[in-house]
Enzyme design. Structure first.
Site, PDB file in Angstrom:
ATOM      1  N   THR A 156       0.865  -1.183   0.000  1.00 40.40           N
ATOM      2  CA  THR A 156       0.000   0.000   0.000  1.00 40.40           C
ATOM      3  C   THR A 156       0.905   1.238   0.000  1.00 40.40           C
ATOM      4  OG1 THR A 156      -0.237  -0.236   2.404  1.00 40.40           O
ATOM      5  CG2 THR A 156      -2.034  -1.079   1.030  1.00 40.40           C
ATOM      6  N   LYS A 182       3.866  -6.849   4.429  1.00 35.21           N
ATOM      7  CA  LYS A 182       3.589  -5.485   3.992  1.00 35.21           C
ATOM      8  C   LYS A 182       3.243  -4.652   5.205  1.00 35.21           C
ATOM      9  CE  LYS A 182       0.203  -3.470   3.486  1.00 35.21           C
ATOM     10  NZ  LYS A 182      -0.530  -2.476   4.352  1.00 35.21           N
ATOM     11  N   THR A 193      -1.126  -2.527  10.943  1.00 30.97           N
ATOM     12  CA  THR A 193      -1.430  -2.758   9.542  1.00 30.97           C
ATOM     13  C   THR A 193      -0.271  -3.508   8.951  1.00 30.97           C
ATOM     14  OG1 THR A 193      -2.871  -0.921   9.196  1.00 30.97           O
ATOM     15  CG2 THR A 193      -1.877  -1.792   7.286  1.00 30.97           C
ATOM     16  N   GLU A 280       6.591   4.821   7.353  1.00 28.76           N
ATOM     17  CA  GLU A 280       6.258   6.002   6.561  1.00 28.76           C
ATOM     18  C   GLU A 280       7.133   7.189   6.958  1.00 28.76           C
ATOM     19  OE1 GLU A 280       1.610   4.794   5.746  1.00 28.76           O
ATOM     20  OE2 GLU A 280       2.102   6.066   7.462  1.00 28.76           O
ATOM     21  N   ASN A 404       0.480  10.561   5.275  1.00 27.20           N
ATOM     22  CA  ASN A 404      -0.834  10.244   5.816  1.00 27.20           C
ATOM     23  C   ASN A 404      -1.868  11.313   5.503  1.00 27.20           C
ATOM     24  OD1 ASN A 404      -0.853   7.619   7.495  1.00 27.20           O
ATOM     25  ND2 ASN A 404       1.125   8.556   7.910  1.00 27.20           N
ATOM     26  N   SER A 409      -5.701  10.800  -1.475  1.00 21.71           N
ATOM     27  CA  SER A 409      -5.737  11.629  -2.675  1.00 21.71           C
ATOM     28  C   SER A 409      -5.022  10.960  -3.832  1.00 21.71           C
ATOM     29  CB  SER A 409      -5.116  12.988  -2.384  1.00 21.71           C
ATOM     30  OG  SER A 409      -3.779  12.855  -1.973  1.00 21.71           O
TER      31      SER A 409
END
Length: 409
Positions: A156, A182, A193, A280, A404, A409
């Site tokens: 993702t 992942k 996640t 991230e 995040n 978008s």
């Protein structure tokens, strides 16, 4: 920006006899990207898993638990990215079951033998028609050496596909293990996640395999954190096909049990650490080691308090040796009878805090030297026992907020 993490070479990933992997571009959320994974599992394989502790667990997690409990044996795994099918209520459950029925029809197995997984945006309906339309392509290209493509198909916000292989020797015979994972955000123990899948050609009783999975998860996926958020979809599943020709491991006292446990846990740790390295916006990879506690749980409690602290994580991002933040996190970790005068703190080999206060020999430039590194070990000694625990985490950067904020978008 991944920390010392690159995609593995496809030929470094070992095929597992009894497991075929196929992928498709179904346009679940975005066009022209792998977003469906289909795993075919040979009949007779043992399959076990652990799942998120989030009470708002996703529809596919609920269905996976039901199907594993049915006792019919898992013959297929299907994963979609781009949509979590979480927070979707009864309609989401129906879509997860519809997915299983479609896979079952394609492979000629029972729907209860299919384990569904989803990851992506929460609170949006799963575009099941697109998913189902992609299944024939995934079935057509399924093969044993598709591990790298499989890792790519479950990404993702990941920037690097995560896959690894290993071997061990059981009863004098070589045994293979390969896996993918992942995750990059919403990562916290039990589980976050994260999706993790490992296959081995070892021969293991399913009840014994369940214990092995729990042990591996506790020492890997449940020992990492990126941002402290626990996701709705986390799952870690292990397949044991039994094709290596080794004796069946039917109890913890079996002579091969420890060797397989260690190999499985080691591979799970490698896959879990890849998630943290790809956190991230991460620029630093930190190992938080707490020792000298009265129990492992106590040590983990302290390690998580440090690893979850936004103040600690942003200090590491800035390479700012504002290390009182670490002691503050130790203090609020919930060890109510902790004698702070017995606490010591190191950054790598730099002794920062001694017996509850600043080490008289500590120099801030030494702390900053360590904090500028891409990989750092924080060692905390509680001075009250013999237990230890280790947690892996990363820093918080400006990019974490940007990623995040822009996710949908």
């Amino acid at each position: 920006m991944a920390v010392n993490l690159v995609a593995p070479a496809a030929d470094s990933l070992l095929p597992i006899d009894g497991v075929d992997l196929g992928w498709a571009e179904a346009g679940i959320r975005k066009a022209n990207r792998k977003d469906v994974l289909l795993v075919r599992i040979a009949e007779g394989a043992s399959v076990a898993g652990v799942f998120t502790q989030n009470r708002f667990c996703a529809a596919p997690v609920q269905v996976c638990r039901e199907h594993l409990a049915s006792g019919q044996g898992a013959r297929a795994i299907v994963v979609n990215t781009g949509n979590a099918n979480a927070g979707t209520g009864a309609p989401g459950l129906a879509l997860a079951r519809q997915t299983c029925e479609a896979v079952a029809g394609l492979l000629g197995i029972a729907p209860q033998q299919v384990l569904p997984f989803s990851t992506g945006v929460i609170l949006e309906p799963l575009p099941v028609d697109r998913l189902i339309a992609g299944l024939p392509a995934a079935q057509a290209n399924a093969k044993p050496d598709n591990w790298l493509a499989a890792a790519e198909s479950i990404m993702t916000t990941d920037t690097v596909p995560k896959a690894a292989s290993g071997t061990c020797t059981l009863s004098g015979k070589p045994v293979r293990l390969s896996g993918i994972s992942k995750g990059a955000g919403m990562i916290r123990p039990n589980m976050a996640t994260m999706l993790g899948f490992i296959a081995t050609d070892a021969n293991v009783d399913e009840a014994v395999l369940q214990g092995l999975v729990r042990h591996a998860a506790d020492h890997s996926f449940n020992s990492v954190t990126v941002d402290g958020d626990t996701s709705t979809n986390d799952s870690f599943v292990v397949i044991a096909t039994g094709r290596a020709g080794t004796p069946r491991i039917d109890s913890e006292s079996h002579p091969d049990y420890a060797a397989l446990r260690d190999a499985l846990t080691g591979l799970a740790q490698a896959l879990a650490q890849k998630i943290v390295r790809d956190g991230e916006g991460a620029t630093k990879f930190m190992t938080i080691r707490v020792e000298g506690g009265r129990s492992v749980d106590e040590c983990r409690q302290v390690a998580y308090a440090v690893a979850h602290s936004p103040l600690v994580k942003t200090a590491f991002y800035a390479s700012d040796p504002n290390l009182g933040r670490i002691l503050a996190a130790v203090g609020y970790a919930g060890v109510n009878d902790l004698d702070v005068d017995g606490v010591n703190l190191w950054l790598d080999d730099v002794w920062v805090a001694r017996d509850g206060g600043r080490n008289p020999d500590y120099r801030e430039e030494d702390g900053q030297r360590v904090m500028k590194q891409a990989e750092i070990t924080v060692r905390i000694a509680l001075g009250r026992g013999d237990a230890t625990a280790t947690v892996w985490t990363c820093d918080f950067s400006h990019d974490y907020v940007s990623i995040n904020a822009d996710y949908r978008s």
